[in-house]
Design a protein around this motif. Structure first.
Motif, short mmCIF file in Angstrom:
data_model
loop_
_atom_site.label_atom_id
_atom_site.label_comp_id
_atom_site.label_asym_id
_atom_site.label_seq_id
_atom_site.Cartn_x
_atom_site.Cartn_y
_atom_site.Cartn_z
N LEU A 142 0.84 -1.21 0.00
CA LEU A 142 0.00 0.00 0.00
C LEU A 142 0.87 1.25 0.00
N GLY A 143 1.98 1.22 0.74
CA GLY A 143 2.90 2.35 0.76
C GLY A 143 3.50 2.64 -0.61
N SER A 144 3.76 1.57 -1.39
CA SER A 144 4.28 1.75 -2.75
C SER A 144 3.22 2.30 -3.69
N ILE A 157 -1.96 0.25 14.23
CA ILE A 157 -1.75 -0.27 12.88
C ILE A 157 -3.07 -0.81 12.33
N PRO A 158 -3.44 -0.43 11.10
CA PRO A 158 -4.71 -0.92 10.53
C PRO A 158 -4.74 -2.44 10.47
N SER A 159 -5.92 -3.00 10.52
CA SER A 159 -6.08 -4.45 10.43
C SER A 159 -5.77 -4.92 9.02
N ASP A 160 -5.61 -6.23 8.86
CA ASP A 160 -5.35 -6.80 7.54
C ASP A 160 -6.47 -6.46 6.57
N ASP A 161 -7.72 -6.55 7.04
CA ASP A 161 -8.87 -6.26 6.17
C ASP A 161 -8.84 -4.83 5.65
N VAL A 162 -8.50 -3.91 6.53
CA VAL A 162 -8.46 -2.49 6.14
C VAL A 162 -7.37 -2.27 5.08
N LEU A 163 -6.20 -2.86 5.30
CA LEU A 163 -5.10 -2.70 4.35
C LEU A 163 -5.45 -3.32 2.99
N LEU A 164 -6.00 -4.50 3.01
CA LEU A 164 -6.36 -5.18 1.76
C LEU A 164 -7.45 -4.41 1.02
N ALA A 165 -8.40 -3.85 1.77
CA ALA A 165 -9.47 -3.05 1.13
C ALA A 165 -8.89 -1.81 0.46
N LYS A 195 -3.63 -12.60 -2.96
CA LYS A 195 -4.01 -13.01 -4.31
C LYS A 195 -5.45 -12.58 -4.61
N ALA A 196 -6.33 -12.74 -3.61
CA ALA A 196 -7.73 -12.35 -3.81
C ALA A 196 -7.85 -10.84 -4.02
N ALA A 197 -7.04 -10.07 -3.30
CA ALA A 197 -7.07 -8.61 -3.46
C ALA A 197 -6.55 -8.20 -4.83
N PHE A 198 -5.52 -8.89 -5.33
CA PHE A 198 -4.91 -8.53 -6.62
C PHE A 198 -5.86 -8.75 -7.79
N GLN A 199 -6.85 -9.63 -7.60
CA GLN A 199 -7.79 -9.89 -8.69
C GLN A 199 -8.62 -8.65 -9.04
#
Length: 344
Positions: A142-144, A157-165, A195-199
């Motif tokens: 996300l930083g990139s 630190i944000p949760s995994d779900d927040v970062l992936l969203a 992988k699911a997020a990249f789709q």
């Protein structure tokens, strides 16, 4: 009467089990005492060893200093730009090879290719190395994607779900190239959500992986046609890399005087660009024929610079081996010392 007998038998069994456990504990303690006495007898001391960590890579590189990978680069770029993907499936292309073979450098060369830069809306570089935490990897990606996000990811630190969203939001309707450099393992609990997020990216998005382990490449989803195994460079290319560094800022006269020795040194690199680069940097400070001859005659592992820049990265592969396999590697490396020493 029957109940009484059963109770007595049960109590006796418990006593026997406890006695057996106590005997084993006593035996272990006695053995530990023997080991402690042997340690003192042979004056053995505890030495703290530190496992080396790799310096994180970036996508920035001087492409004029990279040689010998033009053909494979052209083939990979072609696959990145024109390969087809099934609906909802992003192609994963992997570069596989031993440490020091030039996987990261090739990935950097591909990232800086003008066609690649023009084709993808986002080129994201992620040095994975020893990161195995989904939160850290997602946060770095996300930083990139959004430089402002890197400074905003503070406590809590944000949760995994927040970062992936947020990643989904950034790549939605965008064609991206994600480079995952130096991947050591594939963990489903980390890789599957990513992988699911990249789709969410547009069709034609790609993932480029560099790894030392072919099993990692296949675990990341690369088919055999998407897997590129890097081979050693020729002696001529090693000499080109070495001489470019060794003669930087020097005249042709010095090059002519030292080239014969330099080519022999280049052969000692055994096709590894990292070795050629390291020795080239070392020779840059050496101006006499005697100094170059000394490097040629030296055993590679006795050079301080070799230990720092060549063998240290290779140690990462050693530490990645299962503990029961490491002694086998040492036996292969030093058979006379270990094998005959054991017999004697």
């Amino acid at each position: 009467m029957k109940t009484s007998i059963t109770s007595c038998v049960s109590s006796f069994c418990q006593v026997v089990r406890r006695y057996d456990i106590a005997s084993k504990i006593k035996g272990i303690n006695e053995r530990l005492d023997e080991i402690a006495e042997e340690k003192d007898r042979y004056h053995l001391t505890k030495i703290e060893t530190k496992q080396f960590r790799r310096v994180e890579s970036t996508s920035f590189i001087d492409v004029s200093k990279l040689h010998g990978r033009d053909e494979i680069k052209k083939e990979i770029v072609e696959k990145l730009l024109n390969g087809t993907s099934e609906e909802g499936c992003i192609q994963t292309i992997s570069l596989v090879g031993m440490g020091g073979i030039g996987k990261t450098a090739l990935a950097q060369l591909i990232c800086n290719d003008q066609q690649v830069q023009a084709h993808f809306n986002n080129v994201i570089w992620m040095c994975v190395s020893d990161k195995s935490d989904l939160n850290k990897i997602a946060g770095a990606i996300l930083g990139s994607l959004d430089k402002g996000s890197a400074t905003n990811l503070q406590n809590p630190i944000p949760s995994d779900d927040v970062l992936l969203a947020k990643i989904c939001e950034k790549i939605r309707s965008a064609k991206f190239l994600l480079v995952l450099d130096d991947v050591w393992e594939v963990r489903d609990e980390v890789w599957d959500p990513l992988k699911a997020a990249f789709q969410q990216g547009t069709s034609g998005s790609r993932i480029l992986v560099t790894t030392r382990n072919e099993s990692v490449a296949t675990g990341m989803g690369s088919f055999q046609s998407q897997l590129f195994r890097l081979k050693e460079l020729s002696d001529e290319v090693c000499w080109l890399i070495l001489s470019q560094l060794a003669f930087m800022g020097k005249g042709n006269e010095l090059r002519g005087k030292l080239e014969d020795i330099g080519r022999k040194i280049a052969k000692k690199c055994k096709g590894l660009p990292l070795a050629a680069k390291t020795l080239g940097g070392l020779l840059r400070e050496k101006k006499s024929k005697d100094e170059w001859q000394h490097i040629l005659n030296s055993e590679m592992w006795k050079l301080n610079v070799a230990e720092e820049y060549i063998f240290r990265p290779l140690l990462l592969s050693y530490y990645d081996l299962p503990s029961q396999t490491r002694p086998c590697l040492l036996l292969q490396s030093f058979p006379k010392i270990l094998f005959f020493g054991k017999l004697n």
